[in-house]
Design a protein around this motif. Structure first.
Motif, PDB file in Angstrom:
ATOM      1  N   UNK A  82       0.820  -1.210   0.000  1.00 26.14           N
ATOM      2  CA  UNK A  82       0.000   0.000   0.000  1.00 26.14           C
ATOM      3  C   UNK A  82       0.852   1.257   0.000  1.00 26.14           C
ATOM      4  N   UNK A  83       2.029   1.209   0.627  1.00 27.56           N
ATOM      5  CA  UNK A  83       2.893   2.389   0.668  1.00 27.56           C
ATOM      6  C   UNK A  83       3.565   2.655  -0.678  1.00 27.56           C
ATOM      7  N   UNK A  84       3.758   1.611  -1.462  1.00 25.79           N
ATOM      8  CA  UNK A  84       4.355   1.788  -2.792  1.00 25.79           C
ATOM      9  C   UNK A  84       3.518   2.747  -3.627  1.00 25.79           C
ATOM     10  N   UNK A  85       2.203   2.649  -3.496  1.00 21.52           N
ATOM     11  CA  UNK A  85       1.305   3.481  -4.293  1.00 21.52           C
ATOM     12  C   UNK A  85       1.222   4.912  -3.781  1.00 21.52           C
ATOM     13  N   UNK A  86       1.907   5.212  -2.701  1.00 24.81           N
ATOM     14  CA  UNK A  86       1.906   6.578  -2.156  1.00 24.81           C
ATOM     15  C   UNK A  86       3.142   7.367  -2.588  1.00 24.81           C
ATOM     16  N   UNK A  87       4.051   6.735  -3.324  1.00 25.71           N
ATOM     17  CA  UNK A  87       5.310   7.376  -3.707  1.00 25.71           C
ATOM     18  C   UNK A  87       5.150   8.085  -5.045  1.00 25.71           C
ATOM     19  N   UNK A  88       5.571   9.328  -5.083  1.00 27.79           N
ATOM     20  CA  UNK A  88       5.559  10.109  -6.320  1.00 27.79           C
ATOM     21  C   UNK A  88       6.925   9.969  -6.984  1.00 27.79           C
ATOM     22  N   UNK A  89       6.974   9.309  -8.135  1.00 24.84           N
ATOM     23  CA  UNK A  89       8.260   8.954  -8.739  1.00 24.84           C
ATOM     24  C   UNK A  89       8.365   9.465 -10.168  1.00 24.84           C
ATOM     25  N   UNK A  90       9.546   9.251 -10.753  1.00 20.76           N
ATOM     26  CA  UNK A  90       9.817   9.611 -12.146  1.00 20.76           C
ATOM     27  C   UNK A  90       9.974   8.340 -12.974  1.00 20.76           C
TER      28      UNK A  90
END
Length: 295
Positions: free
Chosen positions: A193-201
């Motif tokens: 669930x935390x993976x989907x909270x990361x804003x990445x490039x």
């Protein structure tokens, strides 16, 4: 992965006193509870109208005693050796907490009471992921925590808001694979669930995808499938930002390229079927006309 194509955000894991091996049963109307009631009615009819004890257990049988947090803290200490050689780090944890993990329950069962050291070697494990694992055992969560009611994580001045390198995604992915190995379903769901909270490039996503395709099984649906879906819906823009890295990833992991291509083609086929079933007023396209003049 903050705006991943398909994702199932799973709520934070229960507190530390809850066993990781416990399985929830959904009691829905007409579901398990109704089936149980019907079984009891049949049993009552077979016994002259008297209900038997539930599952053969007398009604006055006391429930198993609750394990208090103090009991966890008074259990023996176990030494964990992470890494090897000069990179070896020594960690310690209470045995009763460790045995919430199926992996450690089996290892701790091998200990004797003859005074021998309670020690477990983990030379191939990631130190930071192990720290998150132990933090979860003691507190029920690990940093950064999810902000209640939002799809964001706690802020830390040392962590950039945008994950340019993929380090933030990899942090949670490593916790996920560690939890999978240790048999900690609650922790695995929390990390996912935390993976989907990361804003990445794009480059961060490529580093993350490379790890996922190297260290997760082919049938994984929690984080591997969303990776392919993510790239299938955004490959036209992400590839432009990191085309060489994307090409290298496809060559290194052909399964990744195949999964992405399959989803792109499936989506194309779906659109074509929808257009056939619901043709628009301008669905029939005419060949463009070209006029010419004689000199």
């Amino acid at each position: 992965m903050a705006d991943s194509f398909t994702e199932d955000i799973i709520d934070d894991a229960p507190s530390v006193n809850q066993s990781s091996t416990q399985q929830d049963v959904e009691m829905t109307e007409g579901g398990a509870s109704a089936s149980a009631a019907a079984s009891n009615d049949d049993a009552a009819a077979a016994n002259g109208g008297e209900l038997p004890f539930a599952e053969g257990v007398p009604e006055d049988t006391p429930a198993p005693p609750r394990i208090t947090f103090l009991q966890y803290l008074t259990s023996p200490m176990v030494t964990l050796l992470i890494g090897n050689g000069e990179n070896e780090t020594v960690l310690t944890a209470h045995q009763q907490l460790l045995t919430q993990s199926l992996f450690f329950a089996e290892r701790c069962a091998e200990f004797t009471n003859d005074g021998s050291p309670r020690q477990i070697e983990l030379p191939g494990e990631d130190l930071d992921a192990m720290g998150c694992f132990l933090e979860f055992l003691y507190t029920g969560d690990y940093f950064p925590k999810k902000i209640a009611g939002q799809r964001t994580l706690e802020k830390d001045p040392s962590i950039p808001e945008v994950d340019y390198t993929g380090d933030q995604l990899l942090k949670h992915a490593k916790v996920y694979t560690l939890a999978e190995k240790f048999g900690m379903t609650n922790l695995k769901n929390l990390a996912s669930s935390k993976i989907h909270c990361v804003n990445s490039t794009a480059k961060g996503e490529i580093a993350y995808a490379r790890y996922v395709y190297e260290f997760t099984p082919k049938d994984d649906t929690s984080i591997r499938a969303p990776v392919a879906n993510f790239w299938a819906t955004r490959s036209h823009t992400l590839r432009a930002e990191a085309e060489e890295e994307f090409r290298s990833l496809c060559l290194e992991f052909p399964q990744f390229g195949y999964d992405v291509l399959t989803r792109v083609l499936d989506e194309k086929l779906k659109r074509e079927r929808n257009e056939k079933m619901h043709p628009g007023p301008s669905s029939a396209r005419k060949r463009p006309r070209h006029s010419s003049t004689n000199a």
